[in-house]
Design a protein around this motif. Structure first.
Motif, PDB file in Angstrom:
ATOM      1  N   LYS A 238       0.852  -1.172   0.000  1.00  0.00           N
ATOM      2  CA  LYS A 238       0.000   0.000   0.000  1.00  0.00           C
ATOM      3  C   LYS A 238       0.898   1.236   0.000  1.00  0.00           C
ATOM      4  O   LYS A 238       1.823   1.338   0.823  1.00  0.00           O
ATOM      5  CB  LYS A 238      -0.927   0.013   1.209  1.00  0.00           C
ATOM      6  CG  LYS A 238      -1.993  -1.067   1.160  1.00  0.00           C
ATOM      7  CD  LYS A 238      -2.957  -0.975   2.329  1.00  0.00           C
ATOM      8  CE  LYS A 238      -4.036  -2.047   2.238  1.00  0.00           C
ATOM      9  NZ  LYS A 238      -4.993  -1.973   3.373  1.00  0.00           N
ATOM     10  N   LEU A 239       0.615   2.141  -0.920  1.00  0.00           N
ATOM     11  CA  LEU A 239       1.424   3.339  -1.104  1.00  0.00           C
ATOM     12  C   LEU A 239       0.555   4.585  -1.022  1.00  0.00           C
ATOM     13  O   LEU A 239      -0.506   4.649  -1.662  1.00  0.00           O
ATOM     14  CB  LEU A 239       2.111   3.325  -2.474  1.00  0.00           C
ATOM     15  CG  LEU A 239       3.014   2.150  -2.827  1.00  0.00           C
ATOM     16  CD1 LEU A 239       3.403   2.223  -4.302  1.00  0.00           C
ATOM     17  CD2 LEU A 239       4.254   2.159  -1.956  1.00  0.00           C
ATOM     18  N   LEU A 240       1.001   5.572  -0.256  1.00  0.00           N
ATOM     19  CA  LEU A 240       0.387   6.891  -0.284  1.00  0.00           C
ATOM     20  C   LEU A 240       1.083   7.715  -1.355  1.00  0.00           C
ATOM     21  O   LEU A 240       2.313   7.812  -1.366  1.00  0.00           O
ATOM     22  CB  LEU A 240       0.543   7.594   1.067  1.00  0.00           C
ATOM     23  CG  LEU A 240      -0.153   6.961   2.273  1.00  0.00           C
ATOM     24  CD1 LEU A 240       0.205   7.736   3.530  1.00  0.00           C
ATOM     25  CD2 LEU A 240      -1.659   6.909   2.084  1.00  0.00           C
ATOM     26  N   LYS A 241       0.307   8.293  -2.255  1.00  0.00           N
ATOM     27  CA  LYS A 241       0.853   9.185  -3.280  1.00  0.00           C
ATOM     28  C   LYS A 241       0.458  10.609  -2.919  1.00  0.00           C
ATOM     29  O   LYS A 241      -0.734  10.926  -2.824  1.00  0.00           O
ATOM     30  CB  LYS A 241       0.302   8.817  -4.658  1.00  0.00           C
ATOM     31  CG  LYS A 241       0.813   9.708  -5.793  1.00  0.00           C
ATOM     32  CD  LYS A 241       0.130   9.311  -7.099  1.00  0.00           C
ATOM     33  CE  LYS A 241       0.601  10.139  -8.274  1.00  0.00           C
ATOM     34  NZ  LYS A 241      -0.106   9.760  -9.538  1.00  0.00           N
ATOM     35  N   SER A 242       1.443  11.466  -2.705  1.00  0.00           N
ATOM     36  CA  SER A 242       1.161  12.858  -2.355  1.00  0.00           C
ATOM     37  C   SER A 242       1.837  13.785  -3.358  1.00  0.00           C
ATOM     38  O   SER A 242       2.927  13.497  -3.859  1.00  0.00           O
ATOM     39  CB  SER A 242       1.631  13.170  -0.928  1.00  0.00           C
ATOM     40  OG  SER A 242       2.979  12.812  -0.729  1.00  0.00           O
ATOM     41  N   TYR A 243       1.171  14.896  -3.633  1.00  0.00           N
ATOM     42  CA  TYR A 243       1.693  15.868  -4.596  1.00  0.00           C
ATOM     43  C   TYR A 243       0.864  17.140  -4.515  1.00  0.00           C
ATOM     44  O   TYR A 243      -0.217  17.157  -3.911  1.00  0.00           O
ATOM     45  CB  TYR A 243       1.661  15.295  -6.015  1.00  0.00           C
ATOM     46  CG  TYR A 243       0.298  14.888  -6.524  1.00  0.00           C
ATOM     47  CD1 TYR A 243      -0.429  15.723  -7.374  1.00  0.00           C
ATOM     48  CD2 TYR A 243      -0.270  13.664  -6.175  1.00  0.00           C
ATOM     49  CE1 TYR A 243      -1.688  15.341  -7.850  1.00  0.00           C
ATOM     50  CE2 TYR A 243      -1.514  13.283  -6.654  1.00  0.00           C
ATOM     51  CZ  TYR A 243      -2.225  14.123  -7.486  1.00  0.00           C
ATOM     52  OH  TYR A 243      -3.462  13.752  -7.954  1.00  0.00           O
ATOM     53  N   VAL A 244       1.380  18.208  -5.115  1.00  0.00           N
ATOM     54  CA  VAL A 244       0.634  19.460  -5.214  1.00  0.00           C
ATOM     55  C   VAL A 244      -0.116  19.434  -6.539  1.00  0.00           C
ATOM     56  O   VAL A 244       0.509  19.438  -7.600  1.00  0.00           O
ATOM     57  CB  VAL A 244       1.570  20.676  -5.137  1.00  0.00           C
ATOM     58  CG1 VAL A 244       0.762  21.974  -5.260  1.00  0.00           C
ATOM     59  CG2 VAL A 244       2.352  20.661  -3.826  1.00  0.00           C
ATOM     60  N   PRO A 245      -1.453  19.395  -6.501  1.00  0.00           N
ATOM     61  CA  PRO A 245      -2.202  19.091  -7.711  1.00  0.00           C
ATOM     62  C   PRO A 245      -2.632  20.320  -8.510  1.00  0.00           C
ATOM     63  O   PRO A 245      -2.637  21.444  -8.014  1.00  0.00           O
ATOM     64  CB  PRO A 245      -3.444  18.396  -7.152  1.00  0.00           C
ATOM     65  CG  PRO A 245      -3.697  19.151  -5.871  1.00  0.00           C
ATOM     66  CD  PRO A 245      -2.321  19.470  -5.313  1.00  0.00           C
ATOM     67  N   ASP A 246      -2.997  20.056  -9.754  1.00  0.00           N
ATOM     68  CA  ASP A 246      -3.881  20.935 -10.504  1.00  0.00           C
ATOM     69  C   ASP A 246      -5.275  20.460 -10.117  1.00  0.00           C
ATOM     70  O   ASP A 246      -5.746  19.428 -10.604  1.00  0.00           O
ATOM     71  CB  ASP A 246      -3.626  20.773 -12.009  1.00  0.00           C
ATOM     72  CG  ASP A 246      -4.552  21.600 -12.871  1.00  0.00           C
ATOM     73  OD1 ASP A 246      -5.697  21.856 -12.449  1.00  0.00           O
ATOM     74  OD2 ASP A 246      -4.161  21.976 -13.989  1.00  0.00           O
ATOM     75  N   VAL A 247      -5.925  21.177  -9.200  1.00  0.00           N
ATOM     76  CA  VAL A 247      -7.166  20.692  -8.599  1.00  0.00           C
ATOM     77  C   VAL A 247      -8.227  20.409  -9.656  1.00  0.00           C
ATOM     78  O   VAL A 247      -8.901  19.366  -9.625  1.00  0.00           O
ATOM     79  CB  VAL A 247      -7.687  21.703  -7.547  1.00  0.00           C
ATOM     80  CG1 VAL A 247      -9.068  21.280  -7.053  1.00  0.00           C
ATOM     81  CG2 VAL A 247      -6.715  21.796  -6.380  1.00  0.00           C
ATOM     82  N   GLU A 248      -8.389  21.318 -10.596  1.00  0.00           N
ATOM     83  CA  GLU A 248      -9.406  21.140 -11.624  1.00  0.00           C
ATOM     84  C   GLU A 248      -9.152  19.883 -12.458  1.00  0.00           C
ATOM     85  O   GLU A 248     -10.073  19.131 -12.786  1.00  0.00           O
ATOM     86  CB  GLU A 248      -9.451  22.369 -12.538  1.00  0.00           C
ATOM     87  CG  GLU A 248     -10.563  22.340 -13.569  1.00  0.00           C
ATOM     88  CD  GLU A 248     -10.628  23.615 -14.391  1.00  0.00           C
ATOM     89  OE1 GLU A 248     -11.304  23.594 -15.438  1.00  0.00           O
ATOM     90  OE2 GLU A 248     -10.004  24.615 -13.997  1.00  0.00           O
TER      91      GLU A 248
END
Length: 326
Positions: A304-314
């Motif tokens: 199980k992996l958590l993927k985190s990032y700063v998104p383009d929300v739209e």
């Protein structure tokens, strides 16, 4: 570019313990409360632990590689995320974090919104998320002055896999008996309002300035998408970060994004990341940085992996809608 691993930055805390030894072999002596695993802050900056860039600090690598490393939409003036593992053998202080506007004005750094994933919960494991219903600012202030804050706290038992979003302004605390993966804005500003008479500094005036008692911490159930060989759950999405959980049973083929970097944190099991030029092993407790220009890569194993990032929300919202619209 290649998937980057970093040296663990360990911090001893009075509420810390030794539970990270269940999947780490490099703990220093003492009660270790925090491991900063991807960090670029004045209080701790990651150093590359693998490959061509081994020994280079993350801030130096950002200066060298710029958007090739972090993406065209991520500013290299302020690295946006801080990824930690937290081991609480005792209660952390009851605390609150400021929003960006207040933190920039008063502290000279970003505010802090964070999300918690419960990696392990031992007997009695608990969290504080917000106050009990009906608690007023006057009651809250009086309880701080009398040292009777606990009776107003929304303390909840937790189990492995629980997820809670902690917005700036939400009163909160990590309770005893848990290991938490914490993904947060890149800030180290915390205002303590109660610390179980440990003698550490409190920050009551600042805390009262930023506390929003209308905020409630609720468990995030997410939106789960099943695929052959894996599932993916969208857990939270906002301007500061997105968090997704990948449950890999066999393989999952992915692509990097030239606009932004990704970070994967393994919270269970083990496997590998295969990319054009090689393979990186990933196991429970590891965090791996996916450069913006890595290209195609494959997640393979049982993990199980958590993927985190700063998104383009739209963009992410449209991606989710494509999955659920009929």
């Amino acid at each position: 570019m290649y998937p980057l691993k970093f040296e663990n930055l360990y911090y001893e805390k009075i509420w810390g313990g030794r539970d990270l030894e269940s999947f780490r072999s490099n703990l220093p002596e003492g009660n270790i409360g925090e491991s900063w695993d991807i960090a670029c802050h004045k209080n701790g900056t990651s150093i590359v632990a693998n490959g061509e860039f081994k020994g280079i600090r993350l801030d130096e690598l950002m200066n060298q590689k710029g958007s090739e490393l972090i993406g065209t939409k991520i500013s290299k003036d302020w690295f946006p995320l801080l990824i930690k593992l937290i081991n609480a053998k005792d209660n952390l202080s009851v605390q609150v974090h400021p929003n960006d506007e207040y933190a920039k004005k008063v502290e000279g750094e970003m505010g802090k919104t964070e999300v918690w994933y419960v990696v392990e919960s031992f007997e009695g494991g608990n969290l504080i998320v917000g106050t009990k219903e009906g608690c007023t600012k006057e009651q809250f202030k009086a309880a701080i002055e009398k040292g009777e804050l606990d009776e107003h706290m929304n303390r909840i038992p937790v189990k492995k896999g629980d997820v809670y979003l902690v917005k700036s302004g939400l009163i909160h605390a990590i309770g005893e008996g848990v290991i938490i993966a914490e993904i947060q804005q890149n800030s180290d500003t915390t205002y303590r309002v109660y610390d179980y008479n440990r003698g550490r500094e409190l920050h009551v005036k600042k805390a009262l300035d930023v506390t929003d008692l209308s905020l409630q911490g609720t468990k995030r159930e997410g939106i789960k998408i099943e695929r052959e060989g894996y599932s993916k759950s969208y857990l939270c999405l906002g301007k500061d970060f997105s968090l997704e959980l990948y449950d890999i049973k066999e393989i999952c083929n992915e692509n990097s994004d030239t606009e932004r970097f990704y970070a994967f944190t393994c919270v269970e099991g083990h496997g590998e990341i295969l990319y054009r030029d090689g393979t990186e092993i990933i196991k429970k407790g590891d965090s791996i940085f996916i450069p913006a220009t890595l290209g195609k890569y494959t997640l393979k194993g049982n993990m199980k992996l958590l993927k985190s990032y700063v998104p383009d929300v739209e963009k992410v919202e449209k991606e989710i809608l494509r999955e659920i619209r009929y």
